[in-house]
Write an enzyme that holds these catalytic residues in place. Sequence first.
Site, PDB file in Angstrom:
ATOM      1  N   CYS A  17       0.864  -1.185   0.000  1.00 40.49           N
ATOM      2  CA  CYS A  17       0.000   0.000   0.000  1.00 40.49           C
ATOM      3  C   CYS A  17       0.902   1.237   0.000  1.00 40.49           C
ATOM      4  CB  CYS A  17      -0.846  -0.001   1.270  1.00 40.49           C
ATOM      5  SG  CYS A  17       0.204   0.010   2.745  1.00 40.49           S
ATOM      6  N   HIS A  79       3.881   1.735  11.702  1.00 44.56           N
ATOM      7  CA  HIS A  79       2.745   1.487  12.606  1.00 44.56           C
ATOM      8  C   HIS A  79       2.483   2.631  13.572  1.00 44.56           C
ATOM      9  CE1 HIS A  79       5.050  -2.151  11.558  1.00 44.56           C
ATOM     10  NE2 HIS A  79       3.872  -2.552  11.162  1.00 44.56           N
ATOM     11  N   CYS A 101       2.597   5.770   8.950  1.00 46.95           N
ATOM     12  CA  CYS A 101       1.705   5.994   7.809  1.00 46.95           C
ATOM     13  C   CYS A 101       0.818   7.199   8.103  1.00 46.95           C
ATOM     14  CB  CYS A 101       0.842   4.762   7.572  1.00 46.95           C
ATOM     15  SG  CYS A 101      -0.376   5.043   6.265  1.00 46.95           S
ATOM     16  N   GLU A 131       0.545  -0.699  16.340  1.00 45.46           N
ATOM     17  CA  GLU A 131      -0.289   0.474  16.013  1.00 45.46           C
ATOM     18  C   GLU A 131      -1.175   0.844  17.199  1.00 45.46           C
ATOM     19  OE1 GLU A 131      -2.646   0.354  12.360  1.00 45.46           O
ATOM     20  OE2 GLU A 131      -4.022   1.810  13.264  1.00 45.46           O
ATOM     21  N   THR A 170      -6.284   0.761  11.921  1.00 41.03           N
ATOM     22  CA  THR A 170      -6.509   0.937  10.473  1.00 41.03           C
ATOM     23  C   THR A 170      -6.611  -0.380   9.707  1.00 41.03           C
ATOM     24  OG1 THR A 170      -4.134   1.062  10.149  1.00 41.03           O
ATOM     25  CG2 THR A 170      -5.320   3.158  10.385  1.00 41.03           C
ATOM     26  N   CYS A 200      -8.203   1.733   6.806  1.00 43.15           N
ATOM     27  CA  CYS A 200      -7.648   2.480   5.677  1.00 43.15           C
ATOM     28  C   CYS A 200      -8.127   1.917   4.344  1.00 43.15           C
ATOM     29  CB  CYS A 200      -6.124   2.472   5.747  1.00 43.15           C
ATOM     30  SG  CYS A 200      -5.424   0.882   5.312  1.00 43.15           S
ATOM     31  N   SER A 229      -1.244  -7.620  10.698  1.00 45.52           N
ATOM     32  CA  SER A 229      -2.670  -7.601  11.037  1.00 45.52           C
ATOM     33  C   SER A 229      -3.535  -7.692   9.788  1.00 45.52           C
ATOM     34  CB  SER A 229      -2.994  -6.326  11.816  1.00 45.52           C
ATOM     35  OG  SER A 229      -4.378  -6.160  11.957  1.00 45.52           O
ATOM     36  N   ASN A 230      -3.227  -6.855   8.788  1.00 48.59           N
ATOM     37  CA  ASN A 230      -4.119  -6.847   7.621  1.00 48.59           C
ATOM     38  C   ASN A 230      -4.057  -8.156   6.851  1.00 48.59           C
ATOM     39  OD1 ASN A 230      -2.749  -6.296   4.771  1.00 48.59           O
ATOM     40  ND2 ASN A 230      -1.478  -5.394   6.368  1.00 48.59           N
TER      41      ASN A 230
HETATM   42  S1  SF4 Z   1      -2.660   2.277   7.464  1.00 54.67           S
HETATM   43 FE1  SF4 Z   1      -3.224   1.240   5.563  1.00 54.67          FE
HETATM   44  S2  SF4 Z   1      -2.172   2.469   3.978  1.00 54.67           S
HETATM   45 FE2  SF4 Z   1      -1.181   2.925   5.943  1.00 54.67          FE
HETATM   46  S3  SF4 Z   1       0.509   1.451   6.110  1.00 54.67           S
HETATM   47 FE3  SF4 Z   1      -1.235   0.556   7.182  1.00 54.67          FE
HETATM   48  S4  SF4 Z   1      -2.197  -0.752   5.630  1.00 54.67           S
HETATM   49 FE4  SF4 Z   1      -0.882   0.690   4.533  1.00 54.67          FE
END
Ligand code: SF4
Length: 319
Positions: A17, A79, A101, A131, A170, A200, A229-230
């Site tokens: 991203c 993070h 970010c 984060e 996020t 996000c 995490s994502n």
């Molecule tokens: S908040 Fe979203 S855009 Fe920003 S680093 Fe994490 S995953 Fe990527």
Amino acid sequence: MKKPTLTILLANPRGFCAGVDRAIEIVERALDKFGPPVYVRHEIVHNRYVVEGLEAKGAVFVEDLAEVPEGVPVIFSAHGVPKTVPAEAEARRLFYLDATCPLVSKVHREAERHARAGRQIILIGHAGHPEVIGTMGQTPKGSIMLVQSVAEANALEVEDPERLAFITQTTLSVDDTAAVVDVLKRRFPNIHGPKKEDICYATTNRQQAVKAIASQCDVMLVVGAPNSSNSQRLVEVARKLGCHKAMLVKRAADIDWAALDGVLRLGVTAGASAPEVLVEEVIAACRERYDVIMEEITVTSEDVQFKLPRGLSAVPAEA
Ligand code: SF4
């Protein structure tokens, strides 16, 4: 011997991203500008392949600022960090660059705004994730309560329902978070917060792309790190949408080929911190064993880009 046929449904968007791109570029440009070593507090993004690549160029990864010697630059990871970290760096007169970010920084500012307005803040997120630690460290101790599930939202006791706000990590599951937000809004109708949540664009889009293919796949491989995490959320989303054999792989060497026995349609995606080269490696490993038919399923296109911190943008990335 003729190879069996395998159709790969490749999710798009997937992988890096804008926040991850920016964070890696900050380390690379700092190495160009200041020369090695450049210290980085925590993995710049949650991916060993990326971290090892930067280590080979002279980055040194540490968990604690106390490990950073005098006179070398230090970079904070994508993070985000609690306010105590830049404060400690300043006290020690360390030169630091913040690779948080901008979409995480936006949540930090929301937290500060709610704290200034005297609101008790509920953070929806996962305990222990950097984060979450960073966001909880933006406001005075005790002003943010962590809620991790619908059950916790139902059981929550607050000081004053009229002076309440919520923010979110996020990189959460869009659907699970919506369920938690619904409970909070039902229990505390005057709660302040973002329109939906703070998840996000990259997390949302990668989950959308997985949803588009999950029910058609016998197995889904999510390229990503166990501490991402994502990436973990992509595995969960795939399972919830009907692909029960969804699994996280760090890279091709992790693939459990026995699990792919008899599979006709394989889904492939990657978390926001996983580089495309690892996706290519997974597909190449499949090609060695199968006659692969590729189908890329695109749900949206992305053109988000974030500015670099001042002082780094003038240096070419690949000097
Ligand atoms: S908040 Fe979203 S855009 Fe920003 S680093 Fe994490 S995953 Fe990527």
